[in-house]
Write an enzyme that holds these catalytic residues in place. Structure first.
Site, PDB file in Angstrom:
ATOM      1  N   GLY A  15       0.808  -1.220   0.000  1.00 33.67           N
ATOM      2  CA  GLY A  15       0.000   0.000   0.000  1.00 33.67           C
ATOM      3  C   GLY A  15       0.838   1.266   0.000  1.00 33.67           C
ATOM      4  N   PHE A  16       0.153   2.387   0.141  1.00 31.01           N
ATOM      5  CA  PHE A  16       0.824   3.699   0.041  1.00 31.01           C
ATOM      6  C   PHE A  16       1.895   3.860   1.132  1.00 31.01           C
ATOM      7  CE2 PHE A  16       0.157   8.439   1.137  1.00 31.01           C
ATOM      8  CZ  PHE A  16       1.185   8.846   0.286  1.00 31.01           C
ATOM      9  N   ILE A  17       1.497   3.722   2.380  1.00 29.27           N
ATOM     10  CA  ILE A  17       2.491   3.923   3.453  1.00 29.27           C
ATOM     11  C   ILE A  17       3.452   2.735   3.483  1.00 29.27           C
ATOM     12  CG2 ILE A  17       2.819   4.442   5.910  1.00 29.27           C
ATOM     13  CD1 ILE A  17      -0.043   5.524   5.978  1.00 29.27           C
ATOM     14  N   ASN A  37      -2.859  -8.727   0.713  1.00 29.94           N
ATOM     15  CA  ASN A  37      -3.854  -9.469  -0.086  1.00 29.94           C
ATOM     16  C   ASN A  37      -4.168  -8.770  -1.408  1.00 29.94           C
ATOM     17  OD1 ASN A  37      -5.502  -7.352   0.607  1.00 29.94           O
ATOM     18  ND2 ASN A  37      -6.945  -8.561   1.820  1.00 29.94           N
ATOM     19  N   ASP A  39      -5.957  -6.329  -2.089  1.00 29.98           N
ATOM     20  CA  ASP A  39      -7.346  -5.887  -2.237  1.00 29.98           C
ATOM     21  C   ASP A  39      -7.393  -4.423  -2.639  1.00 29.98           C
ATOM     22  OD1 ASP A  39      -8.853  -8.055  -1.761  1.00 29.98           O
ATOM     23  OD2 ASP A  39      -9.832  -7.271   0.050  1.00 29.98           O
ATOM     24  N   ASN A  40      -6.502  -3.653  -2.034  1.00 23.23           N
ATOM     25  CA  ASN A  40      -6.516  -2.211  -2.247  1.00 23.23           C
ATOM     26  C   ASN A  40      -5.189  -1.743  -2.801  1.00 23.23           C
ATOM     27  OD1 ASN A  40      -8.458  -0.319  -1.966  1.00 23.23           O
ATOM     28  ND2 ASN A  40      -8.559  -0.479   0.272  1.00 23.23           N
ATOM     29  N   PHE A  89       0.443  -2.655   8.781  1.00 21.58           N
ATOM     30  CA  PHE A  89      -0.320  -1.636   8.046  1.00 21.58           C
ATOM     31  C   PHE A  89      -1.655  -2.170   7.541  1.00 21.58           C
ATOM     32  CE2 PHE A  89       4.130  -0.303   6.884  1.00 21.58           C
ATOM     33  CZ  PHE A  89       4.095   0.963   7.434  1.00 21.58           C
ATOM     34  N   SER A 133      -4.108   6.225  13.991  1.00 26.33           N
ATOM     35  CA  SER A 133      -4.535   7.383  13.212  1.00 26.33           C
ATOM     36  C   SER A 133      -4.990   8.499  14.131  1.00 26.33           C
ATOM     37  CB  SER A 133      -5.691   6.936  12.310  1.00 26.33           C
ATOM     38  OG  SER A 133      -6.415   8.040  11.853  1.00 26.33           O
ATOM     39  N   TYR A 157     -14.823   3.061  11.363  1.00 26.05           N
ATOM     40  CA  TYR A 157     -13.381   2.982  11.103  1.00 26.05           C
ATOM     41  C   TYR A 157     -12.590   3.462  12.317  1.00 26.05           C
ATOM     42  CZ  TYR A 157      -8.894   4.997   9.829  1.00 26.05           C
ATOM     43  OH  TYR A 157      -7.584   5.371   9.847  1.00 26.05           O
ATOM     44  N   LYS A 161      -9.747   1.540  15.027  1.00 23.44           N
ATOM     45  CA  LYS A 161      -8.403   1.983  15.436  1.00 23.44           C
ATOM     46  C   LYS A 161      -8.349   2.165  16.952  1.00 23.44           C
ATOM     47  CE  LYS A 161      -6.336   2.026  11.466  1.00 23.44           C
ATOM     48  NZ  LYS A 161      -5.227   1.141  11.136  1.00 23.44           N
ATOM     49  N   TYR A 185      -0.898   8.530  12.746  1.00 20.52           N
ATOM     50  CA  TYR A 185      -0.573   9.321  11.559  1.00 20.52           C
ATOM     51  C   TYR A 185      -1.489  10.516  11.450  1.00 20.52           C
ATOM     52  CZ  TYR A 185       1.067   4.624  10.202  1.00 20.52           C
ATOM     53  OH  TYR A 185       1.629   3.388  10.159  1.00 20.52           O
TER      54      TYR A 185
HETATM   55  C1  UD1 Z   1      -9.483  11.299   6.871  1.00 15.21           C
HETATM   56  C2  UD1 Z   1     -10.352  10.660   7.911  1.00 15.21           C
HETATM   57  C3  UD1 Z   1      -9.495  10.114   9.037  1.00 15.21           C
HETATM   58  C4  UD1 Z   1      -8.538   9.092   8.471  1.00 15.21           C
HETATM   59  C5  UD1 Z   1      -7.703   9.725   7.392  1.00 15.21           C
HETATM   60  C6  UD1 Z   1      -6.934   8.629   6.724  1.00 15.21           C
HETATM   61  C7  UD1 Z   1     -12.520  11.734   7.852  1.00 15.21           C
HETATM   62  C8  UD1 Z   1     -13.480  12.603   8.597  1.00 15.21           C
HETATM   63  N1  UD1 Z   1     -11.325  11.585   8.414  1.00 15.21           N
HETATM   64  O1  UD1 Z   1      -8.827  12.434   7.449  1.00 15.21           O
HETATM   65  O2  UD1 Z   1     -10.299   9.493   9.995  1.00 15.21           O
HETATM   66  O3  UD1 Z   1      -7.709   8.594   9.478  1.00 15.21           O
HETATM   67  O4  UD1 Z   1      -8.539  10.368   6.409  1.00 15.21           O
HETATM   68  O5  UD1 Z   1      -5.922   9.155   5.953  1.00 15.21           O
HETATM   69  O6  UD1 Z   1     -12.831  11.203   6.807  1.00 15.21           O
HETATM   70  N2  UD1 Z   1     -11.400  17.869   1.588  1.00 15.21           N
HETATM   71  C9  UD1 Z   1     -12.015  18.634   0.609  1.00 15.21           C
HETATM   72  N3  UD1 Z   1     -12.320  18.037  -0.574  1.00 15.21           N
HETATM   73  C10 UD1 Z   1     -12.048  16.718  -0.846  1.00 15.21           C
HETATM   74  C11 UD1 Z   1     -11.425  15.951   0.145  1.00 15.21           C
HETATM   75  C12 UD1 Z   1     -11.117  16.551   1.356  1.00 15.21           C
HETATM   76  O7  UD1 Z   1     -12.285  19.819   0.804  1.00 15.21           O
HETATM   77  O8  UD1 Z   1     -12.369  16.242  -1.953  1.00 15.21           O
HETATM   78  C13 UD1 Z   1     -11.034  18.501   2.866  1.00 15.21           C
HETATM   79  C14 UD1 Z   1     -11.691  17.836   4.052  1.00 15.21           C
HETATM   80  O9  UD1 Z   1     -12.933  18.426   4.328  1.00 15.21           O
HETATM   81  C15 UD1 Z   1     -10.655  18.085   5.143  1.00 15.21           C
HETATM   82  C16 UD1 Z   1      -9.312  18.105   4.406  1.00 15.21           C
HETATM   83  O10 UD1 Z   1      -9.658  18.337   3.038  1.00 15.21           O
HETATM   84  O11 UD1 Z   1     -10.862  19.325   5.732  1.00 15.21           O
HETATM   85  C17 UD1 Z   1      -8.552  16.814   4.527  1.00 15.21           C
HETATM   86  O12 UD1 Z   1      -9.409  15.746   4.195  1.00 15.21           O
HETATM   87  P1  UD1 Z   1      -8.894  14.246   4.009  1.00 15.21           P
HETATM   88  O13 UD1 Z   1      -7.737  14.239   3.095  1.00 15.21           O
HETATM   89  O14 UD1 Z   1     -10.072  13.413   3.633  1.00 15.21           O
HETATM   90  O15 UD1 Z   1      -8.342  13.826   5.446  1.00 15.21           O
HETATM   91  P2  UD1 Z   1      -9.046  13.883   6.887  1.00 15.21           P
HETATM   92  O16 UD1 Z   1     -10.482  14.145   6.784  1.00 15.21           O
HETATM   93  O17 UD1 Z   1      -8.247  14.810   7.736  1.00 15.21           O
END
Ligand code: UD1
Length: 351
Positions: A15-17, A37, A39-40, A89, A133, A157, A161, A185
């Protein structure tokens, strides 16, 4: 410092990490065995790891297609090789998907990890670095996030964790010979500087940076900005983005600490930079390095999103001797380098 005889099992290593960490493990002198596996993830990612580290170090890498939910797959590995530690991971991480299908998350994340502990105990391998996380902080009231904050989960999810952190603490308490590091992370982004390794999500990305990347290469028309009414500097939400190579190095630091410290117990470290960056700042940084315009569409807030989340980095700095080196510009530079060399990820565009 090189520990050339030590072998590390890396679950989810395709995976990525995982891929970025495996590169740094091999370069640090460890032998690595991956179980994934697929899968992703895809096997091409492991081939790219071999390309990046070169033929000599590649000989110290083994790959097994297998599933941590299947004890036989784990037994096959542990009965052949004596592992010095495991970096775990393998798991699922999409919040929305976990709300729609919690059983899948409990199955993969919980059952998979419990199986792994069982087999590790049986073969007397009791050193574990676990992928946790920021999700375990829930919606923190104070910033920065400090490791001893009260923990809370707000999605299935997140609960997996949180439960897995509790399970780790319980196991270590009952059997004090276990050494377990929980790495929390923040927001891993960027890619390997070679442009050969990076994040390649299946389907439409949930996360900000993979989404921006797909807009930049023309796979998606515009970025949905989830909320511009947050009480932040520019109204968009703030996160602690960390370069994937810094995150990978954080694993090496944690592993060395684990191998060297008999009474480490079960302890958590944040892996972040301590710097908060808003969605709009991230977009601006990406536009600057790529020269691409990212069209924006203002959308309502995404349910469950926090206003601002960033790490206290003090504990990791002090106890692991690790600190993130890269800033937002380098994260975007390397992400763009990966994107333009691999606009369709590891696989060629399917018609
Ligand atoms: C998300 C998960 C977190 C998980 C982590 C895994 C949620 C609420 N949190 O973190 O539990 O551990 O991913 O890496 O889903 N954003 C946009 N447009 C987009 C996508 C994101 O504006 O298309 C904004 C989001 O609102 C947020 C920021 O970008 O404010 C970061 O979002 P994201 O990259 O999804 O990470 P988290 O939400 O911090």
């Amino acid at each position: 410092m090189a520990s050339s005889d030590q072998t590390i099992l890396v679950t989810g290593g395709a995976g990525f990490i995982g891929t970025h960490t495996v590169v740094q493990l091999l370069k640090s002198g460890f032998k690595v065995s991956i179980i994934d596996n697929l899968d992703n993830s895809v096997i091409e990612a492991v081939d790219r790891v071999r390309e990046v580290v070169g033929p000599e170090l590649s000989e110290r890498l083994e790959f097994t297609k297998g599933d941590v939910r299947n004890k036989d797959d784990l037994e096959n590995l542990f009965s052949k090789t004596k592992f010095d530690a495991v970096i775990h991971f393998a798991g699922l991480k999409a919040v929305g998907e976990s709300v729609a299908n919690p059983r899948r998350y409990f199955d993969v994340n919980l059952i998979g990890t419990i199986n792994l502990y069982e087999v590790m105990a049986k073969y007397n391998c009791k050193k574990m670095v676990f992928s946790s996380s920021t999700t375990v902080y829930g919606q923190p009231e104070k910033m920065p996030c400090v490791e001893d904050f009260e923990l809370r989960a707000i999605s299935p999810y997140g609960r997996t964790k949180l439960f897995l952190e509790e399970i780790a603490r319980d196991i270590q308490k009952a059997e004090p010979e276990w050494r377990i590091i929980l790495l929390r992370y923040f927001n891993p982004v960027g890619a390997h500087e070679s442009g050969k390794l990076g994040e390649d999500p299946k389907g439409i990305p949930n996360q900000l940076m993979p989404y921006i990347q797909q807009v930049a290469v023309g796979r998606l028309p515009e970025l949905n900005v989830y909320g511009l009414d947050y009480p932040t500097k520019d109204g968009s939400a703030v996160r602690d983005y960390i370069h994937i190579m810094d995150l990978a190095d954080g694993h090496i630091a944690a592993l060395r600490k684990l191998l060297a410290t008999e009474n480490i117990g079960c302890t958590a470290y944040n892996l972040g930079t301590g710097q908060g960056t808003s969605v709009l700042e991230m977009v601006a940084a990406f536009e600057k390095v790529s020269g691409k315009k990212i069209p924006l569409k203002l959308c309502p807030r995404r349910p469950g999103d926090a206003t601002a989340v960033y790490a206290s980095t003090e504990k990791a700095e002090k106890e692991l001797g690790w600190k993130a080196k890269y800033g937002v510009e380098e994260m975007c530079r390397d992400q763009w380098n990966w994107a333009r060399n691999n606009p369709w990820g590891y696989q060629k565009k399917k018609d």
